[in-house]
Design a protein around this motif. Sequence first.
Motif, PDB file in Angstrom:
ATOM      1  N   LEU A  79     -32.265  16.985 -32.104  1.00 47.42           N
ATOM      2  CA  LEU A  79     -31.446  17.654 -33.118  1.00 47.42           C
ATOM      3  C   LEU A  79     -30.250  18.370 -32.502  1.00 47.42           C
ATOM      4  N   GLY A  80     -30.470  19.005 -31.364  1.00 48.81           N
ATOM      5  CA  GLY A  80     -29.426  19.802 -30.747  1.00 48.81           C
ATOM      6  C   GLY A  80     -28.179  19.011 -30.380  1.00 48.81           C
ATOM      7  N   LYS A  81     -28.361  17.756 -29.981  1.00 45.98           N
ATOM      8  CA  LYS A  81     -27.184  16.952 -29.619  1.00 45.98           C
ATOM      9  C   LYS A  81     -26.284  16.721 -30.829  1.00 45.98           C
ATOM     10  N   PHE A  82     -26.897  16.638 -32.031  1.00 38.47           N
ATOM     11  CA  PHE A  82     -26.086  16.494 -33.242  1.00 38.47           C
ATOM     12  C   PHE A  82     -25.319  17.781 -33.534  1.00 38.47           C
ATOM     13  N   HIS A  83     -25.965  18.923 -33.294  1.00 37.29           N
ATOM     14  CA  HIS A  83     -25.274  20.202 -33.451  1.00 37.29           C
ATOM     15  C   HIS A  83     -24.035  20.249 -32.553  1.00 37.29           C
ATOM     16  N   ALA A  84     -24.202  19.788 -31.327  1.00 35.01           N
ATOM     17  CA  ALA A  84     -23.084  19.805 -30.375  1.00 35.01           C
ATOM     18  C   ALA A  84     -21.942  18.908 -30.856  1.00 35.01           C
ATOM     19  N   GLN A  85     -22.289  17.759 -31.402  1.00 38.69           N
ATOM     20  CA  GLN A  85     -21.262  16.847 -31.923  1.00 38.69           C
ATOM     21  C   GLN A  85     -20.473  17.499 -33.059  1.00 38.69           C
ATOM     22  N   LYS A  86     -21.172  18.271 -33.905  1.00 38.28           N
ATOM     23  CA  LYS A  86     -20.498  18.908 -35.046  1.00 38.28           C
ATOM     24  C   LYS A  86     -19.516  19.977 -34.569  1.00 38.28           C
ATOM     25  N   TYR A  87     -19.861  20.693 -33.496  1.00 33.67           N
ATOM     26  CA  TYR A  87     -18.920  21.646 -32.912  1.00 33.67           C
ATOM     27  C   TYR A  87     -17.658  20.924 -32.439  1.00 33.67           C
ATOM     28  N   LYS A  88     -17.867  19.771 -31.812  1.00 29.16           N
ATOM     29  CA  LYS A  88     -16.727  18.996 -31.306  1.00 29.16           C
ATOM     30  C   LYS A  88     -15.789  18.574 -32.432  1.00 29.16           C
ATOM     31  N   ASN A  89     -16.346  18.403 -33.628  1.00 32.90           N
ATOM     32  CA  ASN A  89     -15.552  17.938 -34.777  1.00 32.90           C
ATOM     33  C   ASN A  89     -14.731  19.040 -35.429  1.00 32.90           C
ATOM     34  N   ASN A  90     -15.041  20.302 -35.109  1.00 31.52           N
ATOM     35  CA  ASN A  90     -14.373  21.415 -35.784  1.00 31.52           C
ATOM     36  C   ASN A  90     -13.158  21.874 -34.973  1.00 31.52           C
ATOM     37  N   PRO A  91     -11.977  21.868 -35.590  1.00 27.13           N
ATOM     38  CA  PRO A  91     -10.753  22.197 -34.850  1.00 27.13           C
ATOM     39  C   PRO A  91     -10.623  23.663 -34.451  1.00 27.13           C
ATOM     40  N   ASN A  92     -11.459  24.521 -35.021  1.00 23.59           N
ATOM     41  CA  ASN A  92     -11.364  25.950 -34.726  1.00 23.59           C
ATOM     42  C   ASN A  92     -12.228  26.387 -33.554  1.00 23.59           C
ATOM     43  N   VAL A  93     -12.945  25.436 -32.954  1.00 26.82           N
ATOM     44  CA  VAL A  93     -13.866  25.769 -31.869  1.00 26.82           C
ATOM     45  C   VAL A  93     -13.647  24.860 -30.671  1.00 26.82           C
ATOM     46  N   GLU A  94     -13.760  25.459 -29.504  1.00 25.05           N
ATOM     47  CA  GLU A  94     -13.846  24.675 -28.275  1.00 25.05           C
ATOM     48  C   GLU A  94     -15.312  24.659 -27.850  1.00 25.05           C
TER      49      GLU A  94
END
Length: 308
Positions: free
Chosen positions: A15-30
């Motif tokens: 599950l955690g790897k999907f969470h990480a992918q979603k962070y990558k998709n958000n332009p407001n977060v590095e």
Amino acid sequence: MSKKLRGAVVGVGYLGKFHAQKYKNNPNVELVGVCDHFPAQADKIAMELGVKSFHKPQDLIGHVDLVTIAASTLSHFELAKMFVENGVHVNVEKPITATVPQAEELLALAAKKNVKVAVGHIERFNPAINDLQKHLKNPKFIELNRMAPYNKRGSDVSVLHDLMIHDMDLLFWLTGSEIESMTGTGTKLISKELDTASVSFKMKNGMQVMINVSRVSPVAQRSIRVLQDDCTLWAQTGTLELEKVVPGPGGDEFLTVTKWSVEKADALQRETDAFIDCVLNDKQPVVTGLDGLKALKAIEDVQRMIEG
């Protein structure tokens, strides 16, 4: 903002790897990096996403503004506590912690440190449930079903903490009421903890709710049935199909059946974006730490009731 928020995910298994992918998709977060109890897993996901691998969660301190914790339930408290103590906003996968006292301590600390704690009750972001909610009008009875084939992942806790916790959050959210009484049963079939449970709730506003969960089902099923004066509603929350049945004039056997589907949406991306937004704009999380505590308290009450 000229500068992005710095984020990380702790626990990058299935599950955690999907969470990480979603962070990558958000332009407001590095996405600064990922961390896992197993260094090889952290290295693998970090390489896939092109970010840094951290082998110890404490090494993230000073490098992140917010984190998602998707490690095992038993580690939620210690991990979340460490980040909150250091002023890092936390999104914790459900359940918020393994026990109620842990959750209470965590939320007291978060209030003291003025840090946001969100809980990953992802069904709040399910488009079928969001659409169903628009049709609710004084419901009398709600039935929530959540069945899944056995998976060793998640079997370190009971089916109550693994699956029913989703429906417990929905119970409070959809009814807008508190529990007056409950009765039910559960069984242990494969693991040392409960694998199935069926519990009936009477709410203080008079509404009746039935929750059925199993993690030893031959097929997966996630559905909600609602009975109200003017109609019966069905939602297949996994396939995003809905149905509304309206009785004919005078309540005779002539029925009007309406079926429709809602557009697929990435519920985990919506959950992640909502958490980032609440930190960025200093808003209350969609699912607060208090919501997570409330669901966990009810789950512990259910477990005590079933186990006597």
